[in-house]
Design an enzyme around this catalytic site. Structure first.
Site, PDB file in Angstrom:
ATOM      1  CG  HIS A   1       9.795  12.263  12.197  1.00  0.00           C
ATOM      2  ND1 HIS A   1      10.502  11.004  12.226  1.00  0.00           N
ATOM      3  CD2 HIS A   1       9.981  12.725  13.476  1.00  0.00           C
ATOM      4  CE1 HIS A   1      10.874  10.973  13.385  1.00  0.00           C
ATOM      5  NE2 HIS A   1      10.333  11.938  14.195  1.00  0.00           N
ATOM      6  N   PRO A   2      12.742  12.268   9.921  1.00  0.00           N
ATOM      7  CG  PRO A   2      14.402  12.120  11.253  1.00  0.00           C
ATOM      8  CD  PRO A   2      13.334  13.096  11.210  1.00  0.00           C
TER       9      PRO A   2
ATOM     10  CG  HIS B   1      -2.051   0.893   1.004  1.00  0.00           C
ATOM     11  ND1 HIS B   1      -1.967   2.330   1.074  1.00  0.00           N
ATOM     12  CD2 HIS B   1      -3.499   0.694   0.883  1.00  0.00           C
ATOM     13  CE1 HIS B   1      -3.059   2.745   0.885  1.00  0.00           C
ATOM     14  NE2 HIS B   1      -4.033   1.793   0.947  1.00  0.00           N
TER      15      HIS B   1
END
Length: 298
Positions: free
Chosen positions: A168-169, A82
């Site tokens: 965000h990493p 997905h």
């Protein structure tokens, strides 16, 4: 009257039971919030969580969920069938009782601001909360997925609504917004040919000229070795379940393939099932308010 709002966030984890349960526990432990359902799919590597409660309880549960997901889910190591762009990929709010779309929009913006601040997870507002018309469609926001999102947010038109021009990493970004009830409806085919499912998905998708309020993709369910047309019905009142099923059945028959089953992921409004019953049973002068026992109880 007490307002009741539903949320159906999708998290990008469908295999690690400890992580899934830890995320679901954020809902279980929030006073005033009721966990209705959660289900996981290993092929999609995704879980869908459904809960409802007061606006205040849904706000608290949703922020807690985002914080736990950022802590436990690393998208640099994630793979699945997905599309996804965040550890919590999408977080919709839906009016259920004595609540309006405007109430859900207000809640989405509160939750979005808190998630950006407390979970350090940048947020796009989508659907009825979108800040611009090109941000309304989740698929357009998600295009490029986690791997391409760091470059995408550098474009002025794709700066997140909350959290700055960044991702965000390990957690990516999340879409938060108000929307009508959505039905996750999957149709399973009696073949392992993924290309057939993809061709059928393209025929029924709204963006390819198919049904209104239908999003779809084709994929292979590896653990069952069957192809699946995975569908999001964004408004069953515009396009009902049976209409989509019958077209998929006819298109599959072109390839000598049968529909072997369908799935509802999470919950769905009762009216969607009554509409299907009305169509298939061909009941003359069907009146669900009069002829369905449960409607008298409700």
């Amino acid at each position: 009257m007490a307002k009741i709002i539903e949320s159906v966030p999708n998290i990008s984890e469908g295999r690690n039971r400890e992580v899934i349960e830890a995320c679901v526990d954020q809902i279980r432990t929030t006073p005033g919030c009721t966990l209705l359902d959660y289900s996981s799919d290993e092929t999609h590597n995704r879980s869908v969580i459904t809960y409802m409660g007061s606006p205040e309880a849904c706000e608290e549960a949703s922020v807690k969920l985002a914080k736990k997901a950022v802590e436990l889910i690393d998208l640099t190591k994630h793979e699945g069938g997905h599309p996804r762009m965040g550890c919590v990929d999408v977080m919709p709010f839906i009016p259920i009782k004595d609540a309006t779309t405007e109430d859900c929009d207000e809640l989405a913006k509160k939750v979005g601001a808190r998630i950006a601040e407390e979970a350090d997870l940048p947020v796009f507002l989508y659907e009825n909360s979108a800040s611009a018309s090109h941000r309304k469609n989740l698929a357009k926001i998600r295009k490029g997925q986690f791997e391409g999102m760091a470059e995408k947010v550098k474009e002025d038109k794709w700066i997140p609504d909350f959290g700055g021009q960044r991702i965000h990493p390990t957690g990516g970004v999340v879409a938060v917004g108000a929307r009508p009830p959505l039905i996750a409806f999957n149709i399973n085919l009696g073949t392992d040919n993924e290309e057939i499912a993809k061709k059928i998905a393209n025929i029924i998708r709204e963006v390819k000229g198919g049904f209104k309020c239908v999003k779809a993709m084709g994929l292979l369910i590896e653990e069952r070795n069957i192809a699946q047309v995975s569908i999001n019905m964004t408004d069953f009142r515009v396009t009902p379940l049976h209409r989509v099923l019958e077209l998929v059945r006819r298109e599959a028959a072109r390839y000598g393939v049968n529909v072997i089953g369908t799935e509802i992921i999470g919950l769905a409004p009762m009216q969607a099932f009554l509409d299907a019953a009305d169509y298939y049973l061909q009941i003359e002068d069907f009146d669900p308010d009069v002829q369905v026992i449960e409607n008298h109880l409700l």
